[in-house]
Structure formats: structure tokens, C-alpha cells
Design an enzyme around this catalytic site. Structure first.
Site, short mmCIF file in Angstrom:
data_model
loop_
_atom_site.label_atom_id
_atom_site.label_comp_id
_atom_site.label_asym_id
_atom_site.label_seq_id
_atom_site.Cartn_x
_atom_site.Cartn_y
_atom_site.Cartn_z
N ASN A 12 0.85 -1.19 0.00
CA ASN A 12 0.00 0.00 0.00
C ASN A 12 0.89 1.24 0.00
OD1 ASN A 12 -1.87 1.98 0.41
ND2 ASN A 12 -2.59 1.23 2.41
N PHE A 13 0.78 2.05 -1.03
CA PHE A 13 1.63 3.25 -1.14
C PHE A 13 1.10 4.43 -0.31
CE2 PHE A 13 3.54 2.27 -5.64
CZ PHE A 13 4.06 1.09 -5.14
N LYS A 14 -0.13 4.31 0.18
CA LYS A 14 -0.76 5.36 0.99
C LYS A 14 -0.57 6.73 0.31
CE LYS A 14 -0.79 2.70 5.20
NZ LYS A 14 -0.79 2.66 6.63
N HIS A 96 -10.00 0.50 4.71
CA HIS A 96 -8.71 0.61 5.40
C HIS A 96 -8.90 1.42 6.68
CE1 HIS A 96 -4.58 1.67 6.31
NE2 HIS A 96 -4.24 0.63 5.58
N GLU A 144 -5.70 -5.67 10.56
CA GLU A 144 -4.59 -4.78 10.93
C GLU A 144 -4.93 -4.06 12.24
OE1 GLU A 144 -2.40 -3.42 7.02
OE2 GLU A 144 -4.03 -2.06 7.49
N ILE A 149 -0.14 0.08 13.06
CA ILE A 149 0.07 0.60 11.71
C ILE A 149 1.14 1.69 11.72
CG2 ILE A 149 -1.00 1.94 9.84
CD1 ILE A 149 -3.58 0.37 10.33
N GLY A 183 2.71 -2.92 10.68
CA GLY A 183 4.07 -3.03 11.21
C GLY A 183 4.95 -4.07 10.55
N SER A 205 4.84 1.12 5.12
CA SER A 205 6.05 1.87 5.44
C SER A 205 7.32 1.03 5.37
CB SER A 205 5.92 2.51 6.83
OG SER A 205 5.52 1.57 7.79
O1 G3P Z 1 -2.18 -0.91 4.44
C1 G3P Z 1 -1.08 -1.32 5.16
C2 G3P Z 1 -0.95 -0.65 6.42
O2 G3P Z 1 -2.00 -0.06 7.02
C3 G3P Z 1 0.12 -1.08 7.32
O3 G3P Z 1 0.99 -0.01 7.32
O4 G3P Z 1 3.15 1.03 7.49
O5 G3P Z 1 2.40 -0.57 9.25
O6 G3P Z 1 3.00 -1.41 6.99
P1 G3P Z 1 2.46 -0.26 7.79
#
Ligand code: G3P
Length: 225
Positions: A12-14, A96, A144, A149, A183, A205
Site C-alpha cells: 500500500n503506497f498510501k 482501510h 490490521e 500501523i 508493522g 512503510s
Molecule cells: O495498508 C497497510 C498498512 O496499514 C500497514 O501499514 O506502514 O504498518 O506497513 P504499515
């Protein structure tokens, strides 16, 4: 569902700076290279305005980050499902944590998507909401925990939650692919997710902000293998 296979890594590139415009295309090309080099299923979720460009340039599944429940007509600023399909995207994240929807809207989106053979990965935030989402029959449900996150602390540090959620999802609807995210940053996190029964991971991330995103993704893909 065309071109989506499991286990899968969904990136996910957000709205990260590192994914704007050409940078998003660059990261998508990396994802394509790794997917092809290791024959691993990897999908990208670029920023909405970049969907068409990226879908035209890479031969891996491109997903939207969000789609709306409305039909075509007098609505402004929404992501109409038919318009998302027209960009070349083959699916979408739905609900999301950073773009929550009403349950009735999730149901509408999933029904419409299923009728159009459009992939849906509906996000949930815990075991209970995962059950409700599984009952709606999306293609995949990604659990999630919101507090993890972007934290760099993987959802797999809560193995009981992951195992119980996967069991709950498959008990309610064995057609739904259980995924986990939040995470996830290392090959070890990916390995543990798969060992706990997940059919893939959703992450942002750990890839987007990495000093060497290709190296990180290669190690994750090796872990999946
Ligand atoms: O969509 C993936 C996300 O919400 C998790 O974010 O940065 O913790 O991998 P991250």
C-alpha cells in the site's frame, strides 16, 4: 480472479511522499521485478491519481486504495468502481483503517465487486470485525490492529490474535483469504505471518520508506517462498 495468487504481498503506497507520481512508478517497477525474479505474487496500491499510469506500465496486479459504494451519477469526489476498473486496476482495498466505511457500504462494494470479478481486500481492525467482514464474502480480509500501523512493530508479535482471527475468518467463510498487516517490516515478519496461517501480508512503510526497497522486498519474497 485474474492474476491474483496466494500467498501474496500487497504493498500500500498510501499518501507517502515517496510514492508520488514517478516515485510511485519506480516502486511499482521494483515490485514487478521482484515478483518476476522470484515468481512471487505481489500487488501494488498506488495513489489513486497514478492508477492508470502504473497499471499501463507494470504487469503485476494494481489495486486501488479505496473505492466508494455509490453508483454512477450525481456524486462528487468519489472513487466510482466502474471508473477504477477502467484505469486498469484489478481490485481495491476497502475499509482501510485510514479510510473507514459503514458496514452497509462495505457490503454494497463487495457485492458489486464480486459481480464484476473485481478483487476486494477488506480491512478489519480486530477479530470481531474480521468475522463481520468475512460474512460479507470479500475475496480477502486483512486484519490490521490500528495501533501497530506504521509502528514498525509487526502484527505477528501478537501470534494468538493472528491465529484466532484467521480461524474465525475461515470458520465463517472458507472462501475468504485471510491476510494480516500492520508493522510488517522484515522477512521474518512475513515468514511468521505465513507460518501462522495467513495467505499474505499487507504493508506500507516497511517497503515505501526503506533505504533500499528492492532489497527489503526481495528478502520478504524469499521468506514467502
Ligand atoms: O495498508 C497497510 C498498512 O496499514 C500497514 O501499514 O506502514 O504498518 O506497513 P504499515
Amino acid at each position: 480472479m485474474a492474476r491474483i495468487a496466494y500467498p501474496i504481498i500487497i504493498l500500500n503506497f498510501k499518501n507517502y511522499d515517496q510514492t508520488v507520481g514517478k516515485k510511485g512508478l519506480y516502486l511499482s517497477k521494483i515490485a514487478e521485478e521482484v515478483a518476476k525474479e522470484l515468481s512471487v505474487s505481489i500487488a501494488v496500491c498506488p495513489q489513486t491519481v497514478d492508477l492508470r499510469k502504473i497499471a499501463e506500465e507494470v504487469d503485476i496486479p494494481v489495486l486501488a486504495q479505496h473505492v466508494d459504494a455509490n453508483d454512477s451519477g450525481s456524486f462528487t469526489g468519489n472513487n466510482l468502481l466502474q471508473a477504477i476498473i477502467e484505469t486498469g486496476a484489478v481490485g481495491s482495498l476497502v475499509n482501510h483503517s485510514e479510510h473507514r466505511l459503514k458496514l452497509s457500504d462495505i457490503e454494497r462494494i463487495v457485492n458489486k465487486a464480486n459481480s464484476l470479478d473485481f478483487f476486494t481486500c477488506v480491512c478489519s481492525n480486530n477479530l470481531q470485525t474480521s468475522k463481520a467482514i468475512a460474512a460479507l464474502n470479500p475475496v480477502a480480509c486483512a486484519m490490521e490492529p490500528p495501533e501497530l500501523i506504521g509502528s514498525g512493530v509487526s502484527v505477528t508479535t501478537q501470534p494468538d490474535l493472528v491465529k484466532d482471527t484467521i480461524k474465525a475468518i475461515t470458520d465463517i467463510n472458507h472462501n475468504v483469504q485471510p491476510l494480516v498487516g500492520a508493522g510488517v517490516s522484515t522477512n521474518q515478519d512475513v515468514l511468521e505471518a505465513i507460518q501462522l496461517g495467513a495467505k499474505g501480508v499487507l504493508l506500507a512503510s516497511g517497503f515505501v520508506k526503506a533505504k533500499d526497497p528492492k532489497e527489503v522486498l526481495l528478502r520478504m519474497a524469499e521468506a514467502i517462498l
